[in-house]
Write an enzyme that holds these catalytic residues in place. Structure first.
Site, PDB file in Angstrom:
ATOM      1  N   ASP A 448       0.827  -1.204   0.000  1.00 56.86           N
ATOM      2  CA  ASP A 448       0.000   0.000   0.000  1.00 56.86           C
ATOM      3  C   ASP A 448       0.863   1.255   0.000  1.00 56.86           C
ATOM      4  O   ASP A 448       2.072   1.216   0.297  1.00 56.86           O
ATOM      5  CB  ASP A 448      -0.924  -0.013   1.221  1.00 56.86           C
ATOM      6  CG  ASP A 448      -2.229   0.734   0.976  1.00 56.86           C
ATOM      7  OD1 ASP A 448      -2.298   1.524   0.019  1.00 56.86           O
ATOM      8  OD2 ASP A 448      -3.190   0.520   1.739  1.00 56.86           O
ATOM      9  N   ASP A 516     -10.724   2.161  -2.962  1.00 57.40           N
ATOM     10  CA  ASP A 516     -11.248   1.886  -1.624  1.00 57.40           C
ATOM     11  C   ASP A 516     -12.772   1.932  -1.607  1.00 57.40           C
ATOM     12  O   ASP A 516     -13.399   1.492  -0.644  1.00 57.40           O
ATOM     13  CB  ASP A 516     -10.699   2.901  -0.618  1.00 57.40           C
ATOM     14  CG  ASP A 516      -9.240   2.641  -0.275  1.00 57.40           C
ATOM     15  OD1 ASP A 516      -8.747   1.543  -0.570  1.00 57.40           O
ATOM     16  OD2 ASP A 516      -8.586   3.554   0.274  1.00 57.40           O
TER      17      ASP A 516
END
Length: 695
Positions: A448, A516
């Protein structure tokens, strides 16, 4: 497929259906001659252009493959540099070429200064995709400092205005399409944030009178994950040009004597319609771009624990989630953030990649062994490029983050960006990740990157403005080394959602986190934008407990959306009813039957949710013996009677069987494409997964 060199220094790149033609004139200037449908090779020639007047010169009007800064050229340039004596003009002459059946290189050198530039081209069997990049070489002993380095310039043939398609998104709304007619001046698509994708995308799609199936479509996608710039212009002569490459915002690059630089590659093509563009790029990426460990393998169904537990992970509840996931048919269990250091929230622990003993008193292997005994592989989340100020790493090495000595750092998401241009930082990140993978049976890493850059001071660099390029190359290098040492480990690119989904990332990572935002309704739009120039199998798509931000949608509906990429599950399974768990199990079984077609098949976008109120995406196997269609509508307006739904991409002469709305049909591919099946599409969240098989 061939590279054709004519006696008059005209070079023809012959792809499956197109010609891309370059010429060198008697003075040594490079000329772009043609890009589009094939013509008689003997007909190509270089058109002489004289100066229009003292304000409009021939250099301004030339269509070129490479435009350096200088002389009487005032439009956008590709290369700009300063030599040791402060001269900022580049004057190139052609010095030669080399070619094979599928590659071409054209080399130019400055007439006085020690700069050599080679333009590289590569074509691919059965495709209309061309790879382009340049090599810059300092052949002297002094320094050359570049203010701008672009990878390629493109000249579009028509003098009529083109419409440019790109994305205009944000976190949670990545890949939202924008379409702008460029009839004069400049249109810029760019990133200045350190990653490539949340807002604009590092590509252009230019078209005239085009839809999914027809019309002239030109496109080029930059394989680079740092700051990029796509500069599109149209002059008073009607010439449309596009310059693609690294962003010259807060940028320069120094080449010392004897050093060279390969620019990030660009992959370009010309097709009829957006659909063929997508299918060409999908085939190209799977066969030529993606890392070879997993490019031909279907990706597993995964479960990720983030929404269920967030930071409050421990061995007991992770094991319980794994037990429920295994019962549903999940193949890969991924533990997300919270397992390391003092990571109880997003304010501490980043950078301390050791197992938290309170949460895992017996170490990670207790959980990993339990997951393996349930028949699943184990994966884990990391964010290697970041650090919290409240961490052992930052307390020991505060200088390891990008910073300016007399400025207070901005801590977006309570974290700082590590200076990846430092060798000690690179060594630390590689070593902790290598140890993690060497000491535990981990098969998957979710890498990430949750914030953009700021305070980009890099005191270790003589030229600090090289940070974006060097940071990006360092990330690629670490990922490549980890994959070389651990070839059975798949690595996912994630950057606070879909912030790093470009072709550069996908040439090193095995897949990408799309957004997301896992809302089933929003994802129909997000996933379409992703699919335009990126391979389907790399698009991780989760079913989560976000059941429609604006409208509710069922669990089946969310599965029907997520199954159009590489399926993942991300909800809190401990709160699912027995019925919900059975719905998950049923859909996972269906996905396993069709995922080979979805991940490797040709995508046909038949109906568009924005324009048609109905989404119909169809994936067709290479031999056209099988297909799967996803038919969805999140509440059609007014009263809808039966409408004919057609199915594309099938063999006209083959007979197919399909069951839809509880009725089975046997029809030819020609019938299904031209006439279709009359269907009644109504309801709050209508969804159906239709399997089509050759009889």
């Amino acid at each position: 497929m061939n590279i054709i060199k004519q006696d008059n220094n005209i070079f023809i790149l012959e792809t499956e259906n197109t010609h891309y033609v370059i010429g060198i004139d008697e003075i040594g200037y490079n000329h772009h001659i043609h890009w589009g449908k094939k013509c008689n090779p003997a007909d190509y020639y270089i058109n002489d252009i004289g100066d229009e007047n003292s304000n409009h010169t021939m250099l301004d009007e030339y269509r070129q493959e490479l435009t350096p800064f200088g002389q009487t050229m005032y439009r956008d340039c590709d290369i700009k540099a300063e030599f040791d004596d402060k001269c900022r003009e580049i004057n190139l002459e052609y010095i030669g070429s080399s070619s094979t059946k599928d590659t071409l290189s054209l080399t130019f050198a400055d007439k006085y200064y020690p700069l050599e530039i080679t333009l590289h081209y590569q074509i691919f069997e059965g495709l209309d995709i061309i790879k382009r990049y340049s090599t810059l070489k300092n052949t002297g002993t002094g320094k050359i400092c570049f203010e701008r380095i672009s990878s390629a310039q493109f000249n579009l043939p028509s003098v009529k205005p083109y419409t440019f398609r790109n994305t205009n998104g944000a976190w949670g709304g990545e890949f939202i399409e924008s379409n702008n007619i460029l009839d004069g001046g400049y249109t810029i698509f760019e990133s200045r944030r350190g990653a490539s994708n949340h807002n604009n995308s590092p590509y252009f799609i230019a078209y005239q009178n085009a839809d999914e199936n027809t019309g002239d479509v030109y496109f080029a996608s930059l394989a680079y994950s740092g700051n990029f710039k796509v500069s599109c212009s149209r002059d008073l002569y009607g010439v449309t040009r596009v310059v693609v490459g690294m962003n010259d915002f807060d940028f320069s690059h120094t080449l010392n004597g004897g050093e060279s630089l390969d620019t990030p590659p660009v992959y370009c093509g010309y097709t009829q319609g957006f659909g063929d563009m997508t299918r060409q790029m999908n085939r190209f990426c799977v066969n030529h771009l993606l890392p070879k460990q997993f490019n031909n393998e279907t990706l597993p169904v995964l479960y990720n624990s983030w929404e269920a537990t967030e930071f409050a992970v421990n061995v007991k509840q992770q094991t319980e989630l794994a037990r429920l996931a295994a019962k549903m048919g999940v193949e890969l269990f991924v533990m997300d953030d919270g397992w390391f250091g003092q990571r109880k929230n997003d304010r501490a622990g980043l950078g301390d990649w050791y197992v938290n003993k309170e949460k895992f008193p017996n170490g990670l292997d207790e959980l990993i062994n339990a997951v393996n005994e349930l028949g699943m592989d184990f994966g884990i989340w990391v964010e290697p490029e970041m650090v919290n100020a409240d961490s052992d790493l930052f307390r020991a090495h505060p200088d390891w983050a990008y910073h300016y000595p007399n400025r207070k750092a901005c801590e977006l998401r309570n974290q700082l960006v590590l200076n990846m241009t430092r060798e000690d930082v690179q060594d630390y990140i590689f070593n902790v990740l290598d140890d993690l993978l060497s000491n535990h049976n981990i098969k998957y890493v979710k890498w990430d990157m949750n914030r953009p850059f700021s305070e980009t001071g890099a005191e270790n660099l003589e030229n600090p403005k090289m940070y974006s390029y060097l940071h990006t190359m360092a990330v690629y290098s670490i990922v490549d080394k980890l994959k070389e040492l651990h070839p059975d480990v798949a690595i996912e690119s994630c950057a606070s959602g879909g912030g790093r989904c470009d072709l550069g990332a996908l040439s090193h990572y095995d897949q990408a986190w799309t957004s997301d935002n896992t809302d089933g309704i929003d994802r129909m739009t997000i996933q379409k934008g992703y699919s335009l120039l990126r391979p389907t199998k790399t698009m991780r798509a989760w079913v989560t407990d976000i059941a429609g931000i604006n409208k509710p949608c069922s669990l089946d509906f969310r599965f029907a959306v997520a199954m159009q990429g590489s399926l993942g599950i991300g909800g809190d399974l401990t709160k699912y009813s027995v019925e919900d768990l059975e719905i998950c199990k049923k859909n996972i079984e269906i996905y396993k039957q069709i995922r080979d077609i979805v991940q490797f098949g040709d995508l046909y976008r038949v109906l568009d949710i924005e324009k048609d109120e109905v989404l119909l995406n169809q994936y067709v196997s290479e031999d056209k013996s099988k297909a799967v269609a996803f038919l969805l509508a999140n509440g059609t307006r007014f009263y809808k009677k039966r409408i004919p739904v057609c199915f594309k991409g099938l063999d006209d002469n083959k007979q197919y069987k399909l069951t839809v709305q509880n009725k089975t049909y046997e029809k030819s591919g020609a019938y299904l494409a031209a006439i279709g099946i009359p269907l009644h599409i109504r309801g709050v969240d209508y969804n159906e997964v239709i399997q089509i098989e050759e009889v």
